[in-house]
Design a protein around this motif. Structure first.
Motif, short mmCIF file in Angstrom:
data_model
loop_
_atom_site.label_atom_id
_atom_site.label_comp_id
_atom_site.label_asym_id
_atom_site.label_seq_id
_atom_site.Cartn_x
_atom_site.Cartn_y
_atom_site.Cartn_z
N GLN A 60 0.80 -1.23 0.00
CA GLN A 60 0.00 0.00 0.00
C GLN A 60 0.83 1.29 0.00
OE1 GLN A 60 -2.88 -0.53 -1.17
NE2 GLN A 60 -4.35 -0.24 0.48
N PRO A 61 1.85 1.42 0.86
CA PRO A 61 2.65 2.66 0.82
C PRO A 61 3.40 2.82 -0.51
CG PRO A 61 3.00 1.51 2.89
CD PRO A 61 2.26 0.57 1.99
N ASN A 62 3.79 1.70 -1.11
CA ASN A 62 4.49 1.78 -2.39
C ASN A 62 3.54 2.20 -3.51
OD1 ASN A 62 7.48 0.80 -2.32
ND2 ASN A 62 6.41 -0.58 -0.92
N LEU A 63 2.27 1.83 -3.41
CA LEU A 63 1.29 2.30 -4.39
C LEU A 63 1.12 3.81 -4.30
CD1 LEU A 63 -1.47 -0.47 -4.13
CD2 LEU A 63 0.16 -0.10 -6.01
N ILE A 64 1.10 4.34 -3.08
CA ILE A 64 1.00 5.78 -2.90
C ILE A 64 2.26 6.46 -3.42
CG2 ILE A 64 0.94 7.63 -1.18
CD1 ILE A 64 -1.75 6.36 -1.64
N ALA A 65 3.42 5.87 -3.13
CA ALA A 65 4.69 6.47 -3.57
C ALA A 65 4.80 6.52 -5.08
CB ALA A 65 5.86 5.68 -2.98
N THR A 66 4.18 5.56 -5.77
CA THR A 66 4.23 5.55 -7.23
C THR A 66 3.02 6.21 -7.87
OG1 THR A 66 3.25 3.32 -7.23
CG2 THR A 66 5.65 3.47 -7.30
N GLY A 67 2.14 6.78 -7.05
CA GLY A 67 1.00 7.53 -7.57
C GLY A 67 -0.21 6.71 -7.94
N ASN A 68 -0.24 5.44 -7.57
CA ASN A 68 -1.37 4.57 -7.93
C ASN A 68 -2.41 4.60 -6.80
OD1 ASN A 68 -3.08 2.66 -9.03
ND2 ASN A 68 -1.41 1.28 -9.61
N VAL A 69 -3.02 5.75 -6.63
CA VAL A 69 -3.97 5.95 -5.54
C VAL A 69 -5.23 5.11 -5.74
CG1 VAL A 69 -5.37 7.65 -4.30
CG2 VAL A 69 -3.10 8.27 -5.14
N LYS A 70 -5.65 4.95 -7.00
CA LYS A 70 -6.88 4.20 -7.28
C LYS A 70 -6.78 2.76 -6.80
CE LYS A 70 -10.11 3.20 -11.04
NZ LYS A 70 -10.37 3.35 -12.50
N LEU A 71 -5.67 2.08 -7.10
CA LEU A 71 -5.50 0.70 -6.66
C LEU A 71 -5.33 0.64 -5.14
CD1 LEU A 71 -5.23 -2.28 -7.27
CD2 LEU A 71 -2.79 -1.91 -7.78
N HIS A 72 -4.65 1.63 -4.58
CA HIS A 72 -4.49 1.71 -3.13
C HIS A 72 -5.85 1.71 -2.43
CE1 HIS A 72 -2.75 3.10 0.74
NE2 HIS A 72 -3.84 3.86 0.81
N ARG A 73 -6.78 2.49 -2.95
CA ARG A 73 -8.11 2.57 -2.35
C ARG A 73 -8.88 1.27 -2.53
NH1 ARG A 73 -9.44 8.73 -4.47
NH2 ARG A 73 -8.26 9.81 -2.81
N LYS A 74 -8.72 0.62 -3.68
CA LYS A 74 -9.40 -0.65 -3.91
C LYS A 74 -8.92 -1.72 -2.93
CE LYS A 74 -10.59 -0.20 -8.82
NZ LYS A 74 -10.36 -0.75 -10.18
N LEU A 75 -7.61 -1.72 -2.66
CA LEU A 75 -7.06 -2.72 -1.76
C LEU A 75 -7.35 -2.40 -0.29
CD1 LEU A 75 -3.56 -3.40 -3.40
CD2 LEU A 75 -5.59 -4.87 -3.43
N GLY A 76 -7.81 -1.17 -0.03
CA GLY A 76 -8.11 -0.79 1.34
C GLY A 76 -9.16 -1.67 1.99
N GLY A 77 -10.17 -2.07 1.21
CA GLY A 77 -11.20 -2.96 1.73
C GLY A 77 -10.64 -4.31 2.13
N LEU A 78 -9.72 -4.82 1.31
CA LEU A 78 -9.07 -6.09 1.62
C LEU A 78 -8.25 -5.95 2.91
CD1 LEU A 78 -8.34 -9.00 0.89
CD2 LEU A 78 -6.50 -8.09 -0.55
N GLY A 79 -7.61 -4.80 3.09
CA GLY A 79 -6.84 -4.55 4.30
C GLY A 79 -7.72 -4.55 5.54
N ALA A 80 -8.91 -3.94 5.42
CA ALA A 80 -9.84 -3.91 6.55
C ALA A 80 -10.29 -5.33 6.92
CB ALA A 80 -11.05 -3.05 6.21
#
Length: 211
Positions: A60-80
Motif C-alpha cells: 500500500q505505501p508503495n502504491l502511494i509512492a508511485t502515484g497509484n492511488v486508485k488501486l491503493h483505495r481498492k485494496l483498502g477494503g481487503l486490508g480492513a
C-alpha cells in the motif's frame, strides 16, 4: 533529505515488516512445512490473515509512492478484512489459551492487549482515511504494537535472544517514526510518543512470565 524520508519511510518500513513476518514463519512456509500446526485450520486461517495484512502493509505505501492511488483505495477494503480477521483469529486463539490455562498471564495477556490496541488503531485509521498523515501513522503504530510474536520467532530463527531483540525492534521502529515526523512535518507529534508510552506502560504493569 525531507523529500527522501517523506517518500521512502512508509514503503521501507512496510517492506521490513513483511520481511520480519516471513522470517518469523519461515519454518511454516519453507523449512518445516510438515509440522502439525500447518494442518490445523485455526493456525492456517490466522496465518493467512496475517500474511495478507503484512503484504498489504508493504504494498500500500508503495502504491502511494508511485502515484497509484486508485488501486491503493481498492485494496483498502481487503486490508480492513485482513485486519478484522487477524484480530478475530487472535482473539479465538487467546480464548483457547485462556480455557486451557485457566486464565491469561505474561506474554499471552500482553499480546491480547496489543491486539485490542491494534484494532483501535486500525479502526481510527480507517475512519480517518481522508487524512493521509493520520491514517498511515495509525496503521503503522497499531502494527508495531502486535509485533512481539513475529519478532520473537524471527529472533529465534536467526539465533538471537528474543528477550533482547523484541524491545530493540520496538524501540527502533517507534524512534524511527518519531524522527520521521520531525523531519517531514517539522515537529514532534503526539501519536508515536503515545504509542510508545502505552507499550511501556503495559510491559511495566504486566510481568513477563510464563504465557
Amino acid at each position: 533529505m525531507k523529500t527522501l524520508v517523506e517518500k521512502a519511510y512508509f514503503p521501507v518500513v512496510g517492506v521490513f515488516l513483511l520481511a520480519l513476518s516471513l522470517v518469523a514463519f519461515s519454518d511454516n512456509l519453507f523449512t518445516d512445512i510438515g509440522q502439525p500446526s500447518n494442518r490445523e485450520p485455526r493456525f492456517i486461517i490466522h496465518g493467512l490473515f496475517a500474511l495478507v495484512w503484512f503484504t498489504l502493509l508493504a504494498v500500500q505505501p508503495n502504491l502511494i509512492a508511485t502515484g497509484n492511488v486508485k488501486l491503493h483505495r481498492k485494496l483498502g477494503g481487503l486490508g480492513a478484512i485482513a485486519a478484522a480477521g487477524l484480530v478475530l483469529t487472535t482473539g479465538y486463539l487467546q480464548t483457547l489459551h485462556y480455557v486451557r490455562n485457566d486464565g491469561l498471564s505474561g506474554l499471552a495477556l500482553i499480546n491480547s492487549i496489543m491486539a485490542a490496541a491494534f484494532a483501535v488503531c486500525v479502526s481510527f485509521a480507517i475512519a480517518n482515511r481522508s487524512r493521509p498523515e493520520l491514517h498511515k501513522r495509525l496503521m503503522m503504530i497499531g502494527t508495531f504494537l502486535i509485533l512481539e510474536p513475529l519478532a520473537s520467532r524471527a529472533a529465534g530463527h536467526l539465533g538471537l535472544s528474543p528477550m533482547s531483540t523484541v524491545p530493540l525492534v520496538w524501540l527502533v521502529l517507534f524512534l524511527s517514526l518519531i524522527v520521521r515526523d520531525r523531519i517531514v512535518l517539522g515537529r514532534f507529534t503526539k501519536l508515536p510518543f503515545a504509542g510508545l508510552a502505552f507499550l511501556i506502560a503495559v510491559l511495566i504493569l504486566i510481568p513477563i512470565g510464563p504465557s
